[in-house]
Design a protein around this motif. Sequence first.
Motif, mmCIF file in Angstrom:
data_model
loop_
_atom_site.group_PDB
_atom_site.id
_atom_site.type_symbol
_atom_site.label_atom_id
_atom_site.label_comp_id
_atom_site.label_asym_id
_atom_site.label_seq_id
_atom_site.Cartn_x
_atom_site.Cartn_y
_atom_site.Cartn_z
ATOM 1 N N MET A 1 3.658 19.053 -14.344
ATOM 2 C CA MET A 1 2.750 19.880 -13.573
ATOM 3 C C MET A 1 2.817 19.475 -12.095
ATOM 4 N N VAL A 2 2.979 20.423 -11.211
ATOM 5 C CA VAL A 2 3.026 20.169 -9.785
ATOM 6 C C VAL A 2 1.598 20.127 -9.248
ATOM 7 N N LYS A 3 1.311 19.124 -8.455
ATOM 8 C CA LYS A 3 -0.001 19.024 -7.826
ATOM 9 C C LYS A 3 0.189 18.549 -6.396
ATOM 10 N N GLN A 4 -0.883 18.477 -5.648
ATOM 11 C CA GLN A 4 -0.804 18.005 -4.271
ATOM 12 C C GLN A 4 -1.916 17.008 -4.030
ATOM 13 N N LEU A 5 -1.552 15.734 -3.966
ATOM 14 C CA LEU A 5 -2.510 14.700 -3.614
ATOM 15 C C LEU A 5 -2.772 14.774 -2.114
ATOM 16 N N GLY A 6 -3.971 14.423 -1.728
ATOM 17 C CA GLY A 6 -4.308 14.424 -0.310
ATOM 18 C C GLY A 6 -5.497 13.532 -0.032
ATOM 19 N N PHE A 7 -5.680 13.242 1.235
ATOM 20 C CA PHE A 7 -6.793 12.402 1.666
ATOM 21 C C PHE A 7 -8.011 13.243 1.982
ATOM 22 N N LEU A 8 -9.158 12.687 1.679
ATOM 23 C CA LEU A 8 -10.450 13.250 2.043
ATOM 24 C C LEU A 8 -11.184 12.167 2.819
ATOM 25 N N LEU A 9 -11.590 12.492 4.046
ATOM 26 C CA LEU A 9 -12.314 11.535 4.871
ATOM 27 C C LEU A 9 -13.685 12.096 5.195
ATOM 28 N N ASP A 10 -14.709 11.351 4.825
ATOM 29 C CA ASP A 10 -16.081 11.714 5.170
ATOM 30 C C ASP A 10 -16.372 11.088 6.532
ATOM 31 N N THR A 11 -16.321 11.902 7.584
ATOM 32 C CA THR A 11 -16.501 11.393 8.945
ATOM 33 C C THR A 11 -17.901 10.841 9.189
ATOM 34 N N ASN A 12 -18.849 11.195 8.338
ATOM 35 C CA ASN A 12 -20.215 10.678 8.483
ATOM 36 C C ASN A 12 -20.346 9.266 7.915
ATOM 37 N N ARG A 13 -19.374 8.851 7.107
ATOM 38 C CA ARG A 13 -19.424 7.519 6.495
ATOM 39 C C ARG A 13 -18.447 6.537 7.130
ATOM 40 N N CYS A 14 -17.428 7.038 7.833
ATOM 41 C CA CYS A 14 -16.417 6.163 8.430
ATOM 42 C C CYS A 14 -17.020 5.411 9.611
ATOM 43 N N LEU A 15 -16.922 4.090 9.577
ATOM 44 C CA LEU A 15 -17.474 3.241 10.628
ATOM 45 C C LEU A 15 -16.464 2.938 11.727
ATOM 46 N N GLY A 16 -15.202 3.267 11.481
ATOM 47 C CA GLY A 16 -14.154 2.935 12.443
ATOM 48 C C GLY A 16 -13.808 1.462 12.432
ATOM 49 N N CYS A 17 -14.080 0.779 11.329
ATOM 50 C CA CYS A 17 -13.875 -0.667 11.252
ATOM 51 C C CYS A 17 -12.402 -1.063 11.220
ATOM 52 N N GLY A 18 -11.542 -0.152 10.777
ATOM 53 C CA GLY A 18 -10.113 -0.432 10.745
ATOM 54 C C GLY A 18 -9.626 -1.177 9.517
ATOM 55 N N ALA A 19 -10.489 -1.385 8.527
ATOM 56 C CA ALA A 19 -10.059 -2.106 7.315
ATOM 57 C C ALA A 19 -8.901 -1.378 6.629
ATOM 58 N N CYS A 20 -8.932 -0.058 6.624
ATOM 59 C CA CYS A 20 -7.865 0.718 5.985
ATOM 60 C C CYS A 20 -6.531 0.483 6.697
ATOM 61 N N ALA A 21 -6.543 0.498 8.014
ATOM 62 C CA ALA A 21 -5.320 0.307 8.799
ATOM 63 C C ALA A 21 -4.794 -1.119 8.675
ATOM 64 N N LYS A 22 -5.691 -2.095 8.716
ATOM 65 C CA LYS A 22 -5.271 -3.507 8.619
ATOM 66 C C LYS A 22 -4.681 -3.812 7.256
ATOM 67 N N THR A 23 -5.312 -3.325 6.201
ATOM 68 C CA THR A 23 -4.814 -3.567 4.852
ATOM 69 C C THR A 23 -3.451 -2.923 4.664
ATOM 70 N N CYS A 24 -3.294 -1.701 5.158
ATOM 71 C CA CYS A 24 -2.012 -1.006 5.071
ATOM 72 C C CYS A 24 -0.929 -1.797 5.805
ATOM 73 N N ARG A 25 -1.234 -2.250 7.001
ATOM 74 C CA ARG A 25 -0.263 -3.004 7.793
ATOM 75 C C ARG A 25 0.130 -4.300 7.074
ATOM 76 N N ASN A 26 -0.851 -4.992 6.498
ATOM 77 C CA ASN A 26 -0.558 -6.235 5.778
ATOM 78 C C ASN A 26 0.290 -5.980 4.535
ATOM 79 N N TYR A 27 -0.102 -5.004 3.730
ATOM 80 C CA TYR A 27 0.629 -4.706 2.502
ATOM 81 C C TYR A 27 2.075 -4.317 2.777
ATOM 82 N N ASN A 28 2.285 -3.508 3.806
ATOM 83 C CA ASN A 28 3.628 -3.034 4.129
ATOM 84 C C ASN A 28 4.379 -3.971 5.070
ATOM 85 N N GLN A 29 3.772 -5.116 5.393
ATOM 86 C CA GLN A 29 4.364 -6.126 6.256
ATOM 87 C C GLN A 29 4.853 -5.513 7.568
#
Length: 182
Positions: A1-29
């Motif tokens: 079955m073909v599907k399309q995964l995508g991101f959903l960002l709740d702008t009212n909950r995002c603090l701009g802390c950068g944890a998502c970016a830092k974790t991604c950078r660390n994991y991908n070295q």
Amino acid sequence: MVKQLGFLLDTNRCLGCGACAKTCRNYNQLTSPTGYRRIRKVEKQSADTIQQFHLSTACNHCGDPECLRVCPTGAYSKRRDGIVMHLSEKCIGCKSCIASCPFGAPQINPQTNKATKCQLCYERLEHGMPPYCVQACLTGALQLKELLDIPQNQLLRLTAPIPSLRLTRPSVFYKSPRATKI
């Protein structure tokens, strides 16, 4: 079955802390300035309201990815779950994908001189785990969803008046930020 995964960002909950970016950078070295996920602070002001919010952005795993279309070596492919993959062994570092992506997702890796981009932590998804960026989000603002499961009437798609943004059909949606009275 073909599907399309995508991101959903709740702008009212995002603090701009950068944890998502830092974790991604660390994991991908990844070293700076290379990073698959970026945080932007946005401010919109009208006569009587102001909106301030953060956008966490990365590769949008577009429905019609321009990077895939323009790559002369076939280094890009699209999986049945919608993930746009980059195969570095086929990449010649010509930068066609970088020039064509309206979101600036592909980047040149300074160590290899080849393009690189978010692969949506596909190996984690195959084991039932979320991407690192989603797991690292402290407030649950960043989520990965099957796009058919998202109620479209409550969301914004990140587009602009540039036709190429509408044509690529980015797989990222945002919950509208609340406006504050001035």
